[in-house]
Write an enzyme that holds these catalytic residues in place. Structure first.
Site, PDB file in Angstrom:
ATOM      1  N   GLY A 222       0.729  -6.592  -0.682  1.00 48.68           N
ATOM      2  CA  GLY A 222       0.631  -6.777  -2.123  1.00 48.68           C
ATOM      3  C   GLY A 222       0.998  -8.181  -2.510  1.00 48.68           C
ATOM      4  O   GLY A 222       1.017  -9.098  -1.681  1.00 48.68           O
ATOM      5  N   SER A 223       1.309  -8.378  -3.764  1.00 49.97           N
ATOM      6  CA  SER A 223       1.644  -9.710  -4.261  1.00 49.97           C
ATOM      7  C   SER A 223       3.010 -10.135  -3.759  1.00 49.97           C
ATOM      8  O   SER A 223       3.859  -9.311  -3.398  1.00 49.97           O
ATOM      9  CB  SER A 223       1.626  -9.722  -5.786  1.00 49.97           C
ATOM     10  OG  SER A 223       2.744  -9.027  -6.291  1.00 49.97           O
ATOM     11  N   THR A 224       3.242 -11.445  -3.767  1.00 48.41           N
ATOM     12  CA  THR A 224       4.540 -11.973  -3.359  1.00 48.41           C
ATOM     13  C   THR A 224       5.638 -11.454  -4.277  1.00 48.41           C
ATOM     14  O   THR A 224       6.722 -11.074  -3.814  1.00 48.41           O
ATOM     15  CB  THR A 224       4.513 -13.507  -3.377  1.00 48.41           C
ATOM     16  OG1 THR A 224       3.487 -13.968  -2.480  1.00 48.41           O
ATOM     17  CG2 THR A 224       5.846 -14.088  -2.934  1.00 48.41           C
ATOM     18  N   ALA A 225       5.375 -11.413  -5.574  1.00 45.74           N
ATOM     19  CA  ALA A 225       6.380 -10.942  -6.532  1.00 45.74           C
ATOM     20  C   ALA A 225       6.762  -9.493  -6.257  1.00 45.74           C
ATOM     21  O   ALA A 225       7.955  -9.137  -6.257  1.00 45.74           O
ATOM     22  CB  ALA A 225       5.856 -11.096  -7.955  1.00 45.74           C
ATOM     23  N   GLY A 227       6.341  -7.927  -3.428  1.00 49.00           N
ATOM     24  CA  GLY A 227       6.969  -7.909  -2.111  1.00 49.00           C
ATOM     25  C   GLY A 227       8.466  -8.144  -2.204  1.00 49.00           C
ATOM     26  O   GLY A 227       9.258  -7.530  -1.479  1.00 49.00           O
ATOM     27  N   GLU A 244       3.083  -8.388   3.854  1.00 54.47           N
ATOM     28  CA  GLU A 244       1.830  -9.152   3.881  1.00 54.47           C
ATOM     29  C   GLU A 244       1.479  -9.413   2.430  1.00 54.47           C
ATOM     30  O   GLU A 244       1.001  -8.540   1.720  1.00 54.47           O
ATOM     31  CB  GLU A 244       0.737  -8.357   4.596  1.00 54.47           C
ATOM     32  CG  GLU A 244      -0.426  -9.232   5.055  1.00 54.47           C
ATOM     33  CD  GLU A 244      -1.548  -9.311   4.039  1.00 54.47           C
ATOM     34  OE1 GLU A 244      -1.556 -10.305   3.267  1.00 54.47           O
ATOM     35  OE2 GLU A 244      -2.385  -8.417   4.017  1.00 54.47           O
ATOM     36  N   CYS A 278      -6.940 -11.255   0.253  1.00 56.39           N
ATOM     37  CA  CYS A 278      -5.732 -12.063   0.444  1.00 56.39           C
ATOM     38  C   CYS A 278      -5.996 -13.246   1.368  1.00 56.39           C
ATOM     39  O   CYS A 278      -5.432 -14.327   1.174  1.00 56.39           O
ATOM     40  CB  CYS A 278      -4.604 -11.193   0.989  1.00 56.39           C
ATOM     41  SG  CYS A 278      -5.015 -10.301   2.504  1.00 56.39           S
TER      42      CYS A 278
END
Length: 505
Positions: A222-225, A227, A244, A278
């Protein structure tokens, strides 16, 4: 990148939610919002099933996984149609995604024993009386939080490898593709008959509950945020994670590149799956000597590509409605700061579809260059040489994938790119090779799926040292003598004192 909290948490009184077609807005299916208690119950069932599953031989697990693979393959059209309904991606793209997932499942089941079984390792001269060995044992229950953009291929990189390693899995699919997750769990249940793979559906709260439900590891895409929120939830109980996250992948085009192939790969990498990849292409750096020619080929190809709701369209809609605002803002920022849209532009952003957009003369600190757009847009920049191309490619907090087009210097350039994966004269080819690890560095996350590394991610190393005969010197005893200490010092000086000999195993 996709995330688990893209929609607001469901009200407490709501027991179900709808998955909608991003093309028509029609209801595809209705699914339960699993509570924390229901998630905990699923993990408890998985814990019991994991004991049985881990107790099977590698061959027995491989047989079960092969049977499941056969079921998926025979129902491939059914799965692809469901993916099309929930994500909007063209049927052909859905078929390709599922086919790659099947190939990875076959590899994981067929190679688990070779990678994970107990093997002897050297004991070294100092411990020559010991027989040393190591094996990789299953963790127990793995929680997988999957994305909507590749709802089969991406989570299968965790599910298939975790199962092959001997774990049970509880899978929380994206709230945009719950039907695909349920389909995978249902077909597995048909072949195995035990809750070794289960699915829980819902919103961000359901994903958070899975992190706190007593699983032994969480694999998140998913998104870094998001994560970071997953890591925070897992940290409460020291649950390890694989993250990831997002990417801002670049293509480097050298002066000797095959420009036709480079342009074709760039367009596909930027616009396939409507740019919702991604490891898709979001930036391109082209050698000055071939920049104009490359742009001519790229723009000609891009003008022939359109996204619409027709059955033959090669591009689908933007699956997550709010991503439209992100795409629009990145294009607007690029134009406001002196960039130009040579194809597409603000008018390319419609109600459900975004047309291919190619931006040039965009400042390197703009949103379109630094932040993940996750749409069918790409920035192209002219560089004086490959040194500049490498420097610009690496000037990002992300580090997922990358691509190099060069006939003579591909490997040389690839080795200097800060990313978890690089394709040379191809596009995202590393993802389709089951024996290669997949994952990134920096804000793109850590840990690996796929390949031997992906199998070991879902295990712990169990080391055993077995004494074969009594040692010449009793070093691990309070009965150790001064003579033994002197002998140890003499041996260590002989082995390592000169500092020039590197021991070989």
């Amino acid at each position: 990148m996709t995330e688990i909290q893209d929609r607001p948490a469901a009200p407490l009184a709501t027991a179900t939610f709808e998955s909608l077609s991003p093309i028509t807005g029609d209801v595809v299916g209705i699914h339960p919002v699993h509570t924390a208690e229901e998630v905990e119950a699923a993990v408890a069932r998985a814990r019991d099933a994991a004991t049985w599953w881990a107790g099977l031989s590698y061959d027995a697990r491989a047989t079960h996984l092969s049977t499941w693979k056969g079921v998926i393959t025979r129902r491939l059209a059914q799965l692809a149609d469901l993916m099309h309904q929930e994500t909007g991606k063209p049927h052909g793209d859905a078929m390709l995604e599922a086919a790659l997932a099947i190939d990875h499942l076959a590899w994981a089941g067929g190679h688990a024993e070779k990678v994970l079984k107990r093997r002897r390792v050297p004991s070294g001269l100092l411990m020559a009386n010991q027989a040393a060995s190591v094996e990789y044992r299953p963790l127990g229950v793995v929680g997988v939080i999957g994305p909507w953009n590749y709802p089969v291929f991406t989570p299968m990189g965790s599910i298939g490898y975790a199962l092959a390693a001997g774990n049970a899995v509880v899978f929380k699919p994206s709230e945009y593709t719950p039907g695909v997750g349920e389909w995978l769990a249902r077909t597995f249940q048909e072949t195995v008959g035990r809750p070794v793979l289960q699915v829980v559906t819902g919103f961000g709260d359901t994903g958070a509950a899975l992190c706190r439900a007593g699983v032994d590891k969480v694999a998140f895409t998913g998104s870094t945020a998001t994560g970071k929120r997953v890591m925070a939830a897992c940290a409460e109980n020291l649950v390890p994670v694989i993250i990831e996250a997002g990417g801002k992948d670049a293509v480097i085009v050298d002066a000797d590149a095959d420009l036709e192939a480079a342009a074709d790969a760039t367009l596909w990498g930027a616009c396939s799956n409507a740019g919702q990849t991604c490891a898709g292409v979001e930036r391109v750096y082209v050698h000055d000597r071939v920049y104009d020619q490359f742009m001519s080929v790229l723009t000609e190809k891009a003008r022939d590509l359109h996204a619409d709701a027709s059955p033959g369209s090669q591009m689908g809609p933007i699956t997550m409605p709010r991503q439209m605002d992100v795409i629009r803002s990145h294009i607007q920022d690029a134009l406001d700061r002196g960039g130009r849209a040579v194809v597409g532009g603000l008018d390319a952003v419609g109600e459900r579809f975004v047309q291919p957009t190619i931006l040039v003369d965009v400042p390197e600190d703009s949103l379109a260059v630094q932040e993940e757009t996750f749409g069918p847009t790409v920035t192209v920049a002219r560089v004086r040489d490959m040194e500049e191309a490498i420097a610009r490619t690496n000037a990002t907090r992300y580090g997922l994938g990358s691509t190099v087009f060069s006939k003579s210097r591909g490997m040389e350039i690839a080795e200097r790119i800060r990313s978890g994966m690089t394709a040379i004269n191809g596009i995202i080819s590393f993802a389709a090779i089951p024996s290669l690890p997949f994952g990134g560095v920096g804000d793109s996350g850590f840990g690996r799926i796929h390949g031997p590394d992906g199998l070991r991610e879902f295990t712990y190393a169990k080391a055993i040292a077995r004494q074969r005969f009594k040692p010449a010197m009793a070093l691990t005893s309070f009965g150790r003598t001064a003579k033994a200490d002197q002998q140890l010092a003499t041996i260590m000086t002989m082995l390592h004192g000169r500092g020039t000999t590197i021991p070989k195993d």
